[in-house]
Design a protein around this motif. Sequence first.
Motif, short mmCIF file in Angstrom:
data_model
loop_
_atom_site.label_atom_id
_atom_site.label_comp_id
_atom_site.label_asym_id
_atom_site.label_seq_id
_atom_site.Cartn_x
_atom_site.Cartn_y
_atom_site.Cartn_z
N UNK A 147 -43.47 37.70 -97.74
CA UNK A 147 -43.25 36.56 -98.65
C UNK A 147 -43.59 36.96 -100.07
N UNK A 148 -42.72 36.58 -101.01
CA UNK A 148 -42.89 37.02 -102.39
C UNK A 148 -42.42 35.92 -103.35
N UNK A 149 -43.01 35.94 -104.56
CA UNK A 149 -42.57 35.03 -105.61
C UNK A 149 -42.86 33.57 -105.28
N UNK A 150 -42.10 32.67 -105.91
CA UNK A 150 -42.37 31.24 -105.76
C UNK A 150 -42.18 30.77 -104.32
N UNK A 151 -41.26 31.42 -103.57
CA UNK A 151 -40.97 30.97 -102.22
C UNK A 151 -42.14 31.22 -101.26
N UNK A 152 -43.13 32.02 -101.69
CA UNK A 152 -44.31 32.23 -100.84
C UNK A 152 -45.09 30.94 -100.62
N UNK B 219 -37.52 32.70 -89.03
CA UNK B 219 -38.85 32.30 -88.55
C UNK B 219 -39.56 33.46 -87.88
N UNK B 220 -38.81 34.36 -87.28
CA UNK B 220 -39.40 35.51 -86.60
C UNK B 220 -40.02 36.51 -87.56
N UNK B 221 -39.63 36.44 -88.83
CA UNK B 221 -40.12 37.39 -89.83
C UNK B 221 -41.18 36.79 -90.75
N UNK B 222 -41.58 35.54 -90.49
CA UNK B 222 -42.57 34.90 -91.35
C UNK B 222 -43.92 35.59 -91.21
N UNK B 223 -44.36 36.22 -92.28
CA UNK B 223 -45.70 36.81 -92.35
C UNK B 223 -46.02 37.01 -93.81
N UNK C 11 -56.30 22.63 -94.92
CA UNK C 11 -56.64 24.00 -94.55
C UNK C 11 -55.38 24.87 -94.45
N UNK C 12 -54.30 24.28 -93.97
CA UNK C 12 -53.02 25.00 -93.88
C UNK C 12 -52.58 25.43 -95.27
N UNK C 13 -52.62 24.50 -96.22
CA UNK C 13 -52.21 24.82 -97.59
C UNK C 13 -53.10 25.88 -98.22
N UNK C 14 -54.41 25.78 -97.97
CA UNK C 14 -55.32 26.79 -98.52
C UNK C 14 -55.04 28.16 -97.93
N UNK C 15 -54.80 28.22 -96.63
CA UNK C 15 -54.51 29.51 -95.99
C UNK C 15 -53.23 30.11 -96.56
N UNK C 16 -52.22 29.27 -96.77
CA UNK C 16 -50.97 29.76 -97.36
C UNK C 16 -51.22 30.34 -98.75
N UNK C 17 -52.03 29.66 -99.55
CA UNK C 17 -52.27 30.14 -100.90
C UNK C 17 -53.12 31.41 -100.89
N UNK C 18 -54.09 31.48 -100.00
CA UNK C 18 -54.96 32.66 -99.93
C UNK C 18 -54.22 33.88 -99.41
N UNK C 19 -53.46 33.71 -98.33
CA UNK C 19 -52.86 34.86 -97.65
C UNK C 19 -51.43 35.15 -98.10
N UNK D 295 -30.97 30.98 -103.38
CA UNK D 295 -31.60 30.52 -102.15
C UNK D 295 -32.32 31.69 -101.50
N UNK D 296 -33.57 31.48 -101.12
CA UNK D 296 -34.35 32.49 -100.41
C UNK D 296 -34.19 32.23 -98.92
N UNK D 297 -33.84 33.26 -98.16
CA UNK D 297 -33.63 33.13 -96.73
C UNK D 297 -34.55 34.08 -95.96
N UNK D 298 -35.04 33.59 -94.83
CA UNK D 298 -35.85 34.43 -93.95
C UNK D 298 -35.81 33.83 -92.55
#
Length: 389
Positions: free
Chosen positions: A91-96, A83-87, A161-169, A78-81
């Motif tokens: 974020x790394x690997x599949x959980x990004x 909400x205050x650290x979301x940036x 647009x949200x999904x695209x931004x997630x994939x780009x950044x 399980x990947x844990x983070x």
Amino acid sequence: MTTSTPLGTAVRADFERTFSHQPIGIWSAPGRVNLIGEHTDYNDGFVFPFAINRRTVIALGERDDRLVRVSSSFSDGVVEISLDDLSPENLHGWSAYPLGVAWALGQFGANLARVTGFEIYIDSDVPVGAGLSSSAAIESAVAVALNDVWGLDLDRRTLAKVGQLAENRAVGAPTGIMDQSASLLGQADAGVFLDCRSLESEVIPLGFDEAGLELLIIDTKVSHSHATGGYASRRASCEAGAAALGTESLRDVSVADLDRAAELLDDETFRRVRHVVTENQRVLDTVRTLREQGPTAIGALLYASHESMRDDFEISVAELDLAVETALSVGAIGARMTGGGFGGAAIALTPHALIPAVETAVIAAFAAAGFGIPDLFVVRAADGAMRNE
């Protein structure tokens, strides 16, 4: 809201096993196949994908703290983070993919300081690395789920647009908006004709069922990754070509402009530009042909797209070329590689009665060439992302 599916039943059980309580709901989103329009999306051009009947399914449960926990059937643990650290840098690997969506929603108006954490379990029958956008299926399923749970009331185009931004950044893949749009806007037996500049879309009936046609996916099992150099270098070539031609994007270059482009650009950049310009025209021609003549008349356009990707954009591989040529030789109406390239899948629009013959011929051809065994399956155009239960 649809009834439960076997995948939904499994993901609910896996969620309960992983997190020791029941989820509040099940959401899903489809992968997509791009019928035509490759590498046109990030050039502000036209694409014509459709959502497929292979889906990513997620179970989501709420928490009363700031913690986010994600797990999946294709990873351990399980990947844990917080909400205050979301940036993106955290974020790394599949959980990004799922976590990147939560971060990106914050960039589109969600007040992450006011929401609570959540837990997600992910399962999918969208093949990974086949060019069927397993990544956008994850992003879209998470986007519709959090949109519901957080009460954001964002429309489907904004969620794309949200999904695209997630994939780009967050993921670091410089993809366009086509994949997320298909996954979110798709409808049964129809394609999504998308203008990637204005984001205007139109649902176009495909008519495959009435014409007795199936879309066969030939997954070569040759892996690819959008975040590696081949995809990025093609995008850079397109940007360089547009700049040299004095235009904002290749969307503004027409087929009639190619003679001038040939004089101004080096050979490689010109061929990259020529693919995008002619591919945009092929998308328009395919939509028009479907409307005027039906799906049996689009085969030549599909193959012309493959030739352009093979020769001008140089993103095909030997396995894809063999799949396309073999399918056509056995009776497919049209065939082409699909997706970002450098591996993945080909598609073959094939009369229903010839599917077994095409499958047999492709498997035999791969064996004779010393290639690995491909995975072959038929897909149908399906509805987009939704809450299932």
